[in-house]
Write a protein that holds these residues in place. Structure first.
Motif, PDB file in Angstrom:
ATOM      1  N   PHE A  87       0.756  -0.950   0.468  1.00  0.00           N
ATOM      2  CA  PHE A  87       0.299   0.002   0.213  1.00  0.00           C
ATOM      3  C   PHE A  87       0.989   0.757   0.326  1.00  0.00           C
ATOM      4  CE2 PHE A  87      -2.927   3.453   1.437  1.00  0.00           C
ATOM      5  CZ  PHE A  87      -4.083   3.185   0.825  1.00  0.00           C
ATOM      6  N   GLY A  88       0.806   1.998  -1.157  1.00  0.00           N
ATOM      7  CA  GLY A  88       1.361   3.358  -0.953  1.00  0.00           C
ATOM      8  C   GLY A  88       1.045   4.310  -0.599  1.00  0.00           C
ATOM      9  N   VAL A  89       1.338   5.008   0.892  1.00  0.00           N
ATOM     10  CA  VAL A  89       1.319   5.966   1.093  1.00  0.00           C
ATOM     11  C   VAL A  89       1.169   7.140   0.371  1.00  0.00           C
ATOM     12  CG1 VAL A  89       1.110   5.311   3.708  1.00  0.00           C
ATOM     13  CG2 VAL A  89       3.145   6.859   1.991  1.00  0.00           C
ATOM     14  N   ALA A  90       1.277   7.613  -0.681  1.00  0.00           N
ATOM     15  CA  ALA A  90       1.116   8.922  -1.396  1.00  0.00           C
ATOM     16  C   ALA A  90       0.610   8.624  -2.842  1.00  0.00           C
ATOM     17  CB  ALA A  90       2.385   9.218  -1.106  1.00  0.00           C
ATOM     18  N   PRO A  91       0.025   9.219  -3.444  1.00  0.00           N
ATOM     19  CA  PRO A  91      -0.240  10.571  -3.283  1.00  0.00           C
ATOM     20  C   PRO A  91      -1.774  10.890  -3.091  1.00  0.00           C
ATOM     21  CG  PRO A  91      -0.911   9.966  -5.601  1.00  0.00           C
ATOM     22  CD  PRO A  91      -0.334   8.955  -5.224  1.00  0.00           C
ATOM     23  N   VAL A  92      -2.905   9.389  -2.787  1.00  0.00           N
ATOM     24  CA  VAL A  92      -4.026   9.641  -2.036  1.00  0.00           C
ATOM     25  C   VAL A  92      -3.931   9.400  -0.555  1.00  0.00           C
ATOM     26  CG1 VAL A  92      -6.147   8.514  -2.238  1.00  0.00           C
ATOM     27  CG2 VAL A  92      -4.567   8.334  -4.412  1.00  0.00           C
ATOM     28  N   HIS A  93      -3.394   8.945   0.001  1.00  0.00           N
ATOM     29  CA  HIS A  93      -3.370   8.636   1.472  1.00  0.00           C
ATOM     30  C   HIS A  93      -1.984   9.205   2.174  1.00  0.00           C
ATOM     31  CE1 HIS A  93      -7.002   6.693   1.061  1.00  0.00           C
ATOM     32  NE2 HIS A  93      -6.706   6.344   0.272  1.00  0.00           N
ATOM     33  N   ASP A  94      -2.212   9.290   3.339  1.00  0.00           N
ATOM     34  CA  ASP A  94      -0.866  10.222   4.494  1.00  0.00           C
ATOM     35  C   ASP A  94      -0.805   7.982   5.225  1.00  0.00           C
ATOM     36  OD1 ASP A  94      -0.836  12.406   3.390  1.00  0.00           O
ATOM     37  OD2 ASP A  94      -2.161  12.665   4.792  1.00  0.00           O
ATOM     38  N   THR A  95      -1.461   7.627   5.653  1.00  0.00           N
ATOM     39  CA  THR A  95      -1.206   6.421   6.650  1.00  0.00           C
ATOM     40  C   THR A  95      -2.054   5.089   5.970  1.00  0.00           C
ATOM     41  OG1 THR A  95      -3.214   7.145   7.495  1.00  0.00           O
ATOM     42  CG2 THR A  95      -1.251   7.546   8.228  1.00  0.00           C
ATOM     43  N   VAL A  96      -1.757   4.116   6.006  1.00  0.00           N
ATOM     44  CA  VAL A  96      -2.385   2.878   5.924  1.00  0.00           C
ATOM     45  C   VAL A  96      -3.403   3.036   6.357  1.00  0.00           C
ATOM     46  CG1 VAL A  96      -2.030   0.176   5.544  1.00  0.00           C
ATOM     47  CG2 VAL A  96      -0.717   1.847   5.125  1.00  0.00           C
ATOM     48  N   PRO A  97      -4.569   2.349   5.753  1.00  0.00           N
ATOM     49  CA  PRO A  97      -6.021   2.879   6.787  1.00  0.00           C
ATOM     50  C   PRO A  97      -6.288   1.482   7.611  1.00  0.00           C
ATOM     51  CG  PRO A  97      -6.521   3.042   3.989  1.00  0.00           C
ATOM     52  CD  PRO A  97      -5.540   3.070   4.941  1.00  0.00           C
ATOM     53  N   ARG A  98      -6.171   2.114   8.572  1.00  0.00           N
ATOM     54  CA  ARG A  98      -5.975   0.792  10.124  1.00  0.00           C
ATOM     55  C   ARG A  98      -7.423  -0.330  10.131  1.00  0.00           C
ATOM     56  NH1 ARG A  98      -7.779   4.709  14.975  1.00  0.00           N
ATOM     57  NH2 ARG A  98      -8.595   5.359  13.795  1.00  0.00           N
ATOM     58  N   ALA A  99      -8.263   0.051   8.552  1.00  0.00           N
ATOM     59  CA  ALA A  99      -9.214  -1.137   8.901  1.00  0.00           C
ATOM     60  C   ALA A  99      -8.379  -2.470   7.644  1.00  0.00           C
ATOM     61  CB  ALA A  99     -10.642  -0.676   8.225  1.00  0.00           C
ATOM     62  N   LEU A 100      -8.022  -1.600   6.916  1.00  0.00           N
ATOM     63  CA  LEU A 100      -6.236  -2.926   6.038  1.00  0.00           C
ATOM     64  C   LEU A 100      -6.512  -3.528   6.917  1.00  0.00           C
ATOM     65  CD1 LEU A 100      -6.418  -3.633   3.118  1.00  0.00           C
ATOM     66  CD2 LEU A 100      -4.564  -1.626   2.868  1.00  0.00           C
ATOM     67  N   VAL A 101      -5.189  -2.396   7.778  1.00  0.00           N
ATOM     68  CA  VAL A 101      -4.320  -3.569   8.736  1.00  0.00           C
ATOM     69  C   VAL A 101      -5.134  -4.560   9.449  1.00  0.00           C
ATOM     70  CG1 VAL A 101      -2.622  -3.054  10.633  1.00  0.00           C
ATOM     71  CG2 VAL A 101      -2.767  -1.346   8.872  1.00  0.00           C
ATOM     72  N   ALA A 102      -6.293  -4.658  10.157  1.00  0.00           N
ATOM     73  CA  ALA A 102      -6.768  -5.635  10.779  1.00  0.00           C
ATOM     74  C   ALA A 102      -7.800  -6.682   9.618  1.00  0.00           C
ATOM     75  CB  ALA A 102      -8.383  -4.815  11.453  1.00  0.00           C
ATOM     76  N   ALA A 103      -8.087  -6.196   8.637  1.00  0.00           N
ATOM     77  CA  ALA A 103      -8.134  -7.167   7.822  1.00  0.00           C
ATOM     78  C   ALA A 103      -7.615  -8.023   7.130  1.00  0.00           C
ATOM     79  CB  ALA A 103      -9.034  -6.128   6.072  1.00  0.00           C
ATOM     80  N   CYS A 104      -5.523  -7.522   6.848  1.00  0.00           N
ATOM     81  CA  CYS A 104      -4.640  -8.333   6.689  1.00  0.00           C
ATOM     82  C   CYS A 104      -4.263  -8.763   7.489  1.00  0.00           C
ATOM     83  CB  CYS A 104      -3.440  -7.517   5.995  1.00  0.00           C
ATOM     84  SG  CYS A 104      -3.782  -7.036   4.464  1.00  0.00           S
ATOM     85  N   GLU A 105      -4.974  -8.736   9.344  1.00  0.00           N
ATOM     86  CA  GLU A 105      -4.446  -9.249  10.406  1.00  0.00           C
ATOM     87  C   GLU A 105      -5.320 -11.100   9.616  1.00  0.00           C
ATOM     88  OE1 GLU A 105      -2.175  -9.950  12.060  1.00  0.00           O
ATOM     89  OE2 GLU A 105      -0.592  -7.710  11.855  1.00  0.00           O
ATOM     90  N   THR A 106      -6.362 -10.482   9.769  1.00  0.00           N
ATOM     91  CA  THR A 106      -7.846 -11.480   9.936  1.00  0.00           C
ATOM     92  C   THR A 106      -7.185 -12.567   8.753  1.00  0.00           C
ATOM     93  OG1 THR A 106      -9.477  -9.833  10.651  1.00  0.00           O
ATOM     94  CG2 THR A 106      -9.983 -11.611   9.536  1.00  0.00           C
ATOM     95  N   TYR A 107      -7.037 -12.276   7.631  1.00  0.00           N
ATOM     96  CA  TYR A 107      -6.947 -12.964   6.965  1.00  0.00           C
ATOM     97  C   TYR A 107      -5.571 -13.780   6.421  1.00  0.00           C
ATOM     98  CZ  TYR A 107     -11.708 -12.225   5.091  1.00  0.00           C
ATOM     99  OH  TYR A 107     -13.200 -11.747   4.859  1.00  0.00           O
ATOM    100  N   GLY A 108      -4.240 -12.998   7.214  1.00  0.00           N
ATOM    101  CA  GLY A 108      -3.466 -13.295   7.158  1.00  0.00           C
ATOM    102  C   GLY A 108      -2.783 -12.875   5.845  1.00  0.00           C
ATOM    103  N   LEU A 109      -2.786 -12.195   5.158  1.00  0.00           N
ATOM    104  CA  LEU A 109      -2.440 -11.647   4.087  1.00  0.00           C
ATOM    105  C   LEU A 109      -1.265 -10.683   4.305  1.00  0.00           C
ATOM    106  CD1 LEU A 109      -2.333 -11.403   1.230  1.00  0.00           C
ATOM    107  CD2 LEU A 109      -3.787  -9.709   0.743  1.00  0.00           C
ATOM    108  N   PRO A 110       0.277 -10.617   4.398  1.00  0.00           N
ATOM    109  CA  PRO A 110       1.190  -9.679   4.493  1.00  0.00           C
ATOM    110  C   PRO A 110       0.507  -8.535   4.169  1.00  0.00           C
ATOM    111  CG  PRO A 110       2.293 -12.192   3.718  1.00  0.00           C
ATOM    112  CD  PRO A 110       1.031 -11.833   3.457  1.00  0.00           C
ATOM    113  N   LEU A 111       0.634  -7.433   4.719  1.00  0.00           N
ATOM    114  CA  LEU A 111       0.040  -5.843   4.000  1.00  0.00           C
ATOM    115  C   LEU A 111       2.407  -5.265   3.774  1.00  0.00           C
ATOM    116  CD1 LEU A 111      -1.098  -3.441   3.289  1.00  0.00           C
ATOM    117  CD2 LEU A 111      -1.944  -3.642   5.742  1.00  0.00           C
ATOM    118  N   LEU A 112       2.511  -4.229   2.929  1.00  0.00           N
ATOM    119  CA  LEU A 112       3.710  -3.999   3.152  1.00  0.00           C
ATOM    120  C   LEU A 112       3.116  -2.090   2.421  1.00  0.00           C
ATOM    121  CD1 LEU A 112       5.700  -6.001   0.878  1.00  0.00           C
ATOM    122  CD2 LEU A 112       5.278  -6.314   3.404  1.00  0.00           C
TER     123      LEU A 112
END
Length: 518
Positions: free
Chosen positions: A106-131
């Motif tokens: 997930f690129g934090v520019a130019p659209v978002h300043d940070t990675v959405p917390r809900a996306l982090v939670a979903a990746c933890e739930t499904y076991g998908l590495p999030l970079l």
């Protein structure tokens, strides 16, 4: 068989990508699995990327597809919006996992300043590495790094396969070729290598024991590919063929039992031999290395079972047990033979592989790569021709009881060939004045005349070669592989010991006569 969606390029470990300081990627969710790999990179801003994924991708996104649920004021979303956003990311990540995606960047520019917390939670739930991809790192830079790591992995794989091929070939030329090949294969793969016989019994093996369960499964897998039928306890492998899907007896098969990777290869000799391999993990290039070993073992087992190989073994055993050469010679394929002495034109002696290739070119498996000279025993009806890269000396045709004399003829022919830079020189017997002297009297005269120098083999051989080359210092030096000054010193020493004048042609003639009878 491998999944057809997996590309032929070697995979890249996710940990290697994270270790690249120029990318500054950071894993912020998902399992920290050191074995996780990616096969390629794909960029997509689709809300549902499933139709566009093949599996094994590092999917890159800047989050353009994410609904604007955070509110226009930039503050945190309300509870209903957060719940809706959570559902969106759950569906988004679930679809990536269902498509076989390896990781999400997930690129934090130019659209978002940070990675959405809900996306982090979903990746933890499904076991998908999030970079997290920092602003200074472009998606094309990430893709380029993956291709670079793939190229490095491919180069390492090719180097590993090449080194394995060389070591396996060298092992096949040893006195115990089959055990040597198995030991080398087991060492290269870090597991166990087994040769199974036509009846399914283990003939030879090397390497670490994979355990009782995996060992039994490997024996069963060997039965699957054995041309004469499967063995007992056959597992359920993934085979190269099978009922309804190819030949009734596949040439190779793979399986995984108790965490051990198994593979079996039917040897091409057609006698029912099978190579089995058990490794704790399956690395790129393992199949190629094992296939090379299977080809070598096919040649070795085929030769052992063939009529030629069996006859040669029988002849050797009879010789060791005291049978005369003339009795065993018919087993080797001929009654009259020539002895060939050969030296490679390059620097240094020939290795075992080059010696075997020379024997194949001359049409004989009776090769002795001893020292600087390769000796080959060839049936007389297969007259050798000049070979590129070799200098050959060939004896006259001889019956088995005369092989020692033929060996001497070939040695002298090779010396003259090297001195005269002739690719091939044959010994040509013809009636001579020496034939008028009884052999016993000639030998006695030779011993008496040459006794001062025969105690020094180097002097005797130097004198013989120097006389045969009409007193040429340079050509004698080439033939003996010594410096011309060494030749001069040795010849002068011979003249002193013999107390004679070597410039006298009568003396030279008498010495040459004597040298031919010792």
């Amino acid at each position: 068989m491998p999944d057809p969606a997996v590309p032929p390029t070697p995979p890249v470990r996710l940990s290697a990508l994270l270790a690249r300081e120029d990318l500054a990627l950071r894993r912020i969710a998902g399992p920290d699995d050191p074995a996780a790999v990616v096969h390629w990179v794909h960029t997509s801003e689709m809300a549902d990327p499933y139709p566009y994924l093949l599996g094994g991708e590092l999917l890159l996104t800047a989050g353009v597809h994410i609904p604007e649920a955070a509110g226009s004021d930039g503050g945190p979303p309300c509870s209903s919006e957060a719940e809706s956003l959570g559902d969106y990311f759950d569906d988004y990540v679930a679809r990536i996992v269902a498509a076989g995606g390896a990781a999400l960047g997930f690129g934090v520019a130019p659209v978002h300043d940070t990675v959405p917390r809900a996306l982090v939670a979903a990746c933890e739930t499904y076991g998908l590495p999030l970079l997290e991809v920092p602003p200074q790192t472009t998606f094309s830079g990430v893709a380029r790094a993956v291709w670079q790591l793939m190229a490095q992995a491919r180069l390492a794989e090719l180097r590993r396969v090449t080194e394995a091929q060389q070591s396996l070939t060298a092992a096949a030329s040893r006195p115990d070729p089959v055990p040597s090949v198995l030991r080398q294969l087991a060492q290269r793969l870090g597991g166990r290598a087994v040769l199974y016989g036509p009846e399914g019994a283990e003939i030879a093996g090397a390497g670490r024991n994979p355990g009782e369960e995996a060992g039994a499964a490997l024996a069963g897998l060997a039965g699957v590919v054995r041309p004469t039928g499967g063995g007992p306890g056959s597992p359920h492998p993934t085979a190269a063929g099978g009922p309804g899907g190819g030949p009734p007896h596949p040439t190779s098969a793979t399986d995984t039992v108790a965490g051990t990777h198994l593979a079996a290869y039917a040897l091409g000799a057609g006698h029912g031999f099978v190579l089995g391999v058990a490794t704790p993990e399956r690395a790129p290039g393992d199949h190629t290395v094992a296939s090379v070993a299977a080809v070598l073992l096919s040649l070795l087992t085929g030769e052992q079972q063939s009529g030629t190989g069996a006859a040669r073994s029988s002849a050797l055993v009879r010789l060791l047990l005291g049978a005369p050469p003339e009795e065993v010679a018919p087993l080797l394929g001929g009654r009259r033979w020539v002895v060939v002495h050969a030296r490679p034109d390059g620097q240094g002696p020939a290795d075992a592989v080059a010696a075997s290739a020379l024997g194949a070119a001359l049409g004989s498996a009776l090769v002795d790569p001893a020292g600087d000279v390769v000796r080959v025993l060839v049936p007389a009806d297969r007259a050798p021709d000049p070979l590129s890269g070799w200098t050959l000396g060939v004896s006259a045709a001889a019956a088995p009881e005369d092989w020692p004399a033929a060996d001497t003829q070939a040695a002298r022919a090779l010396a003259r060939a090297r001195a005269t830079r002739t690719p091939l020189l044959r010994h040509g017997p013809r009636p001579a004045l020496a034939d008028l002297v009884p052999p016993g009297e000639a030998a006695a005269h030779a011993r008496a005349l040459l006794s001062p120098v025969t105690a020094h083999p180097a002097l005797t051989e130097t004198l013989r070669t120097w006389l045969s080359l009409h007193g040429s210092w340079d050509r004698t030096a080439v033939a003996l592989s010594v410096h011309r000054n060494t030749v001069r010193q040795r010849v002068a020493r011979c003249a002193a010991l013999l107390e004679t004048d070597l410039d006298d042609p009568d003396v030279r003639m008498e010495l040459w006569f004597a040298l031919r009878h010792i």
